[in-house]
Motif scaffolding. Sequence first.
Motif, mmCIF file in Angstrom:
data_model
loop_
_atom_site.group_PDB
_atom_site.id
_atom_site.type_symbol
_atom_site.label_atom_id
_atom_site.label_comp_id
_atom_site.label_asym_id
_atom_site.label_seq_id
_atom_site.Cartn_x
_atom_site.Cartn_y
_atom_site.Cartn_z
ATOM 1 N N SER A 69 58.524 3.144 66.786
ATOM 2 C CA SER A 69 57.648 2.360 65.929
ATOM 3 C C SER A 69 57.531 2.979 64.536
ATOM 4 C CB SER A 69 56.260 2.234 66.552
ATOM 5 O OG SER A 69 56.312 1.511 67.762
ATOM 6 N N LEU A 70 57.444 4.306 64.472
ATOM 7 C CA LEU A 70 57.359 4.980 63.174
ATOM 8 C C LEU A 70 58.565 4.656 62.305
ATOM 9 C CD1 LEU A 70 55.918 8.501 64.052
ATOM 10 C CD2 LEU A 70 54.850 6.757 62.622
ATOM 11 N N TRP A 97 55.117 7.881 74.031
ATOM 12 C CA TRP A 97 55.652 8.707 72.943
ATOM 13 C C TRP A 97 56.983 8.178 72.434
ATOM 14 C CZ3 TRP A 97 52.278 11.253 70.506
ATOM 15 C CH2 TRP A 97 51.195 11.820 71.165
ATOM 16 N N ALA A 98 57.796 7.665 73.312
ATOM 17 C CA ALA A 98 59.048 7.047 72.863
ATOM 18 C C ALA A 98 58.757 5.821 72.009
ATOM 19 C CB ALA A 98 59.906 6.660 74.071
ATOM 20 N N PHE A 99 57.759 5.058 72.424
ATOM 21 C CA PHE A 99 57.361 3.878 71.647
ATOM 22 C C PHE A 99 56.855 4.281 70.267
ATOM 23 C CE2 PHE A 99 54.021 0.926 70.279
ATOM 24 C CZ PHE A 99 54.732 -0.256 70.245
ATOM 25 N N ILE A 157 58.131 2.524 58.771
ATOM 26 C CA ILE A 157 58.440 3.166 57.492
ATOM 27 C C ILE A 157 59.579 2.452 56.767
ATOM 28 C CG2 ILE A 157 59.291 5.303 56.440
ATOM 29 C CD1 ILE A 157 57.772 6.828 58.586
ATOM 30 N N ALA A 158 60.501 1.849 57.530
ATOM 31 C CA ALA A 158 61.632 1.157 56.911
ATOM 32 C C ALA A 158 61.126 0.011 56.032
ATOM 33 C CB ALA A 158 62.566 0.619 57.987
ATOM 34 N N PRO A 159 61.556 -0.059 54.756
ATOM 35 C CA PRO A 159 61.065 -1.117 53.855
ATOM 36 C C PRO A 159 61.477 -2.508 54.331
ATOM 37 C CG PRO A 159 62.151 0.653 52.635
ATOM 38 C CD PRO A 159 62.466 0.868 54.090
ATOM 39 N N LEU A 218 47.830 -0.356 64.579
ATOM 40 C CA LEU A 218 47.056 0.758 64.029
ATOM 41 C C LEU A 218 47.938 1.669 63.176
ATOM 42 C CD1 LEU A 218 44.421 2.365 63.873
ATOM 43 C CD2 LEU A 218 45.103 3.534 65.994
ATOM 44 N N MET A 219 49.131 1.981 63.664
ATOM 45 C CA MET A 219 50.060 2.819 62.908
ATOM 46 C C MET A 219 50.475 2.132 61.610
ATOM 47 S SD MET A 219 52.314 4.010 66.203
ATOM 48 C CE MET A 219 53.661 4.681 65.228
ATOM 49 N N THR A 220 50.736 0.837 61.694
ATOM 50 C CA THR A 220 51.125 0.088 60.498
ATOM 51 C C THR A 220 49.987 0.045 59.489
ATOM 52 O OG1 THR A 220 52.552 -1.315 61.872
ATOM 53 C CG2 THR A 220 52.069 -2.093 59.659
#
Length: 208
Positions: free
Chosen positions: A10-11, A4-6, A15-17, A159-161
């Motif tokens: 990672s989020l 969860w910390a990862f 999200i950062a451009p 996957l998140m990306t």
Amino acid sequence: MHVWAFVGISLLVIIAPGPDTVLVTKNAVLHGRSAALGTSLGVNTGLLIWTGAAAFGVAAVVRESAVAFTVLKLVGAVYLVWLGVQALRAARRHSVHDPIGAGELSRRVGALRGFRQGLFSNLANPKIAVFFTSLLPQFVSSRDPVLVPFLLLGGLFVLMTLVWLCGYALVAAKISDLLTRPAVKAALDRLTGVVLVGLGVRLALERR
């Protein structure tokens, strides 16, 4: 593994451009949904390769070797600058209201070309190697083998990306339907060209 910390960190990173987001935006707005989704898939294919490289220790070579880091950095910088110059040249064509003919159509970016751009942009960025080799070990116990945890965490990051970039690409492509006038396209080309050149210069000056 502290999953969860990862995920939280990672989020913020995803999200950062950055150069990948700028490239997806450019292709979404100027070339449509297929180009944007192709670019997103190319970026994530690059991330998958970096994940495997980090898991097998290859990325650590880029991180520790000044020569490897510099070569990869300069290749990535030149590529970003080249994409920026291409966008600036397109801005000139749109600003003089050139009709869209066979030459213009041949320059359009489709899904395959977008994929290649996204893949090369990501693979030629040594900061990704530094990111994976610096971040992943912090969430894996030093007492355990790292191969499987690295692959799992890297796969989760990819996957998140993928979800973020594809969703972003679809929204940006939808907006592009409203931006078909030559003057607007010229302004967008000019803006993305300047941003890509700036990112290329910034990458060239980046230190390990």
